[in-house]
Design an enzyme around this catalytic site. Structure first.
Site, PDB file in Angstrom:
ATOM      1  N   LYS A   1      44.253  51.986  31.571  1.00 13.53           N
ATOM      2  CA  LYS A   1      44.440  50.783  30.698  1.00 13.53           C
ATOM      3  C   LYS A   1      43.870  51.175  29.491  1.00 13.53           C
ATOM      4  CE  LYS A   1      47.031  49.182  33.586  1.00 13.53           C
ATOM      5  NZ  LYS A   1      48.385  48.856  33.263  1.00 13.53           N
TER       6      LYS A   1
ATOM      7  N   ASP B   1      48.459  53.674  29.702  1.00 12.18           N
ATOM      8  CA  ASP B   1      49.310  52.814  29.445  1.00 12.18           C
ATOM      9  C   ASP B   1      48.696  51.614  28.517  1.00 12.18           C
ATOM     10  OD1 ASP B   1      50.778  50.590  29.730  1.00 12.18           O
ATOM     11  OD2 ASP B   1      50.780  50.258  31.904  1.00 12.18           O
TER      12      ASP B   1
ATOM     13  N   GLU C   1      52.489  55.222  27.874  1.00 14.85           N
ATOM     14  CA  GLU C   1      53.493  53.989  28.434  1.00 14.85           C
ATOM     15  C   GLU C   1      53.282  52.758  27.641  1.00 14.85           C
ATOM     16  OE1 GLU C   1      53.208  53.461  32.653  1.00 14.85           O
ATOM     17  OE2 GLU C   1      53.795  51.130  32.437  1.00 14.85           O
TER      18      GLU C   1
ATOM     19  N   ASP D   1      57.902  50.001  29.746  1.00 17.59           N
ATOM     20  CA  ASP D   1      57.676  48.790  30.972  1.00 17.59           C
ATOM     21  C   ASP D   1      58.021  47.550  30.555  1.00 17.59           C
ATOM     22  OD1 ASP D   1      56.528  47.320  32.730  1.00 17.59           O
ATOM     23  OD2 ASP D   1      54.614  48.166  32.954  1.00 17.59           O
TER      24      ASP D   1
ATOM     25  N   LYS E   1      59.382  46.385  37.446  1.00 17.49           N
ATOM     26  CA  LYS E   1      58.609  45.548  38.586  1.00 17.49           C
ATOM     27  C   LYS E   1      59.427  44.584  38.958  1.00 17.49           C
ATOM     28  CE  LYS E   1      54.098  45.710  35.740  1.00 17.49           C
ATOM     29  NZ  LYS E   1      54.706  46.951  34.965  1.00 17.49           N
TER      30      LYS E   1
HETATM   31 MG    MG Z   1      52.628  49.381  32.402  1.00 16.71          MG
END
Ligand code: MG
Length: 367
Positions: free
Chosen positions: A165, A193, A218, A241, A265
């Site tokens: 992250k 990401d 990402e 994403d 997702k």
């Molecule tokens: Mg992501």
């Protein structure tokens, strides 16, 4: 078969690590999840779950799941849960948008279809590829040294793919990527990401500073156009994403060469029916995928497992076992990680049974 009752329970999911932190100083300490049961006149009940990543990640929030279900569920009584294309049309006609509200209902209806057919959901979604599949571990945003230590620790548990992250201060993010790289071994994969957290000039500095590092980038920035501008100035493999929220943008992004991998997702897209549509299109177009959800417990993890296990191995970049991040089990029979890998249940449907005795009174009960 007809739907006779839709019930939903709020459940808290605390975290083993205490909290989960990502870009822009966002964090969650206890996830607010919703378990949904769809009952039928055939005596078969299906289960689903939806758990937003707090209210500030995607346009979704936990109380919105329950409010939306109160609006939607009366329109679904009497519908056939096994006719999933038709059911999704009914849901879209009854409630515009709000895909996350529909997701757990759709997943519960796949569970019903599997139970009626006597086969696991992964078989209905296309078939079981291989014995199991790769997971990644998301590494909460901490100092570079703490993140490197976490990666080393999860690596010792068997994970080989790590999603850092980042999306914070670019100089610290550069240190995060380099510190973690130092503890990786050949064959490991690293994803940085940013979760939309960088402005384009910040992303440009990060990708240049880690040019010689084997790392996937990402969703660096908020908008599709900003991400595309970063994509065009780096040769790192690139993942989109948050902006991939439907088939239109997926087709556009493929045409633009905007990514190598997409993150799908289940609740972002509105359930397994719509995620399968994008998943199958990605296979045709040659796009690898991370298959997961925003967050969740045992039931979300079971749905991810069936989706991931039914995806050709070479197209499954990675997937997530959220139930190993949280301290609470909410269902029997959920898949459990073994050395960084997961497999879908072989039982009919999702193969899970919620622990209703622990849930208390339902938040939604429409019959
Ligand atoms: Mg992501």
């Amino acid at each position: 078969m007809r739907i006779t009752r839709i019930t939903a329970w709020q459940v808290d999911l605390p975290l083993h690590e205490g909290s989960y932190k990502w870009s822009g100083g966002k964090s969650v300490a206890v996830f607010d999840s919703t378990v949904v049961a769809v009952e039928t006149d055939a005596g078969i009940t299906g289960f689903g779950e939806v758990c937003p990543l707090g209210p500030a990640y995607l346009p979704a929030y936990a109380a919105g799941v329950r409010a939306g279900l109160k609006e939607l569920a009366p329109e679904l009584l009497g519908e056939d849960p096994t006719q999933l294309g038709k059911l999704n049309r009914v849901m879209d006609a009854a409630l515009k948008g709000h895909p996350y509200v529909k997701s757990a209902v759709d997943v519960a209806c796949w569970d019903i279809l599997g139970k009626q057919a006597g086969v696991p959901v992964c078989v209905l979604l296309g078939g079981r590829f291989g014995d199991d599949f790769h997971l990644y571990r998301a590494i909460s945003q901490e100092s570079p040294d703490e993140m490197a230590a976490r990666v080393a620790s999860y690596r010792a548990e068997g994970y080989r793919r790590f999603q850092l992250k980042v999306g914070g201060d670019p100089d610290t993010d550069i240190q995060r990527i380099k510190a973690v790289t130092a503890v990786l071994q050949p064959g490991d994969r690293l994803i940085a990401d940013a979760n939309t957290g960088w402005l384009p000039h910040e992303a440009a500095r990060v990708v240049r500073a880690v040019r010689d590092v084997d790392v996937y980038i990402e969703q660096p920035c908020l908008t599709y156009e900003e991400c595309l501008s970063v994509r065009r100035r780096t040769d790192h493999p690139f993942v989109l994403d948050e902006v991939i929220d439907g088939i239109d943008v997926l087709i556009r992004a493929h045409g633009d060469g905007a990514m190598d991998v997409v993150n799908l997702k289940i609740s972002k897209l509105g359930g397994l029916t719509k995620t399968k549509q994008l998943r199958d299109l990605c296979i045709t177009l040659g796009i690898a995928m991370t298959l997961e959800d925003s967050w969740g417990g045992d039931i979300v993890t079971a749905a991810i497992a069936h989706l991931a296990h039914s995806t050709p191995t070479e197209f499954l970049f990675t997937a997530t076992d959220f139930n190993s991040y949280v301290t609470r089990s909410i269902a029997e029979g959920a898949p459990k990680r073994k050395t960084g890998r997961l497999a879908a249940s072989v039982l009919p449907g999702l193969g899970i049974t919620p622990k209703f005795a622990e849930f208390g009174s339902p938040a939604v009960d429409v019959q």
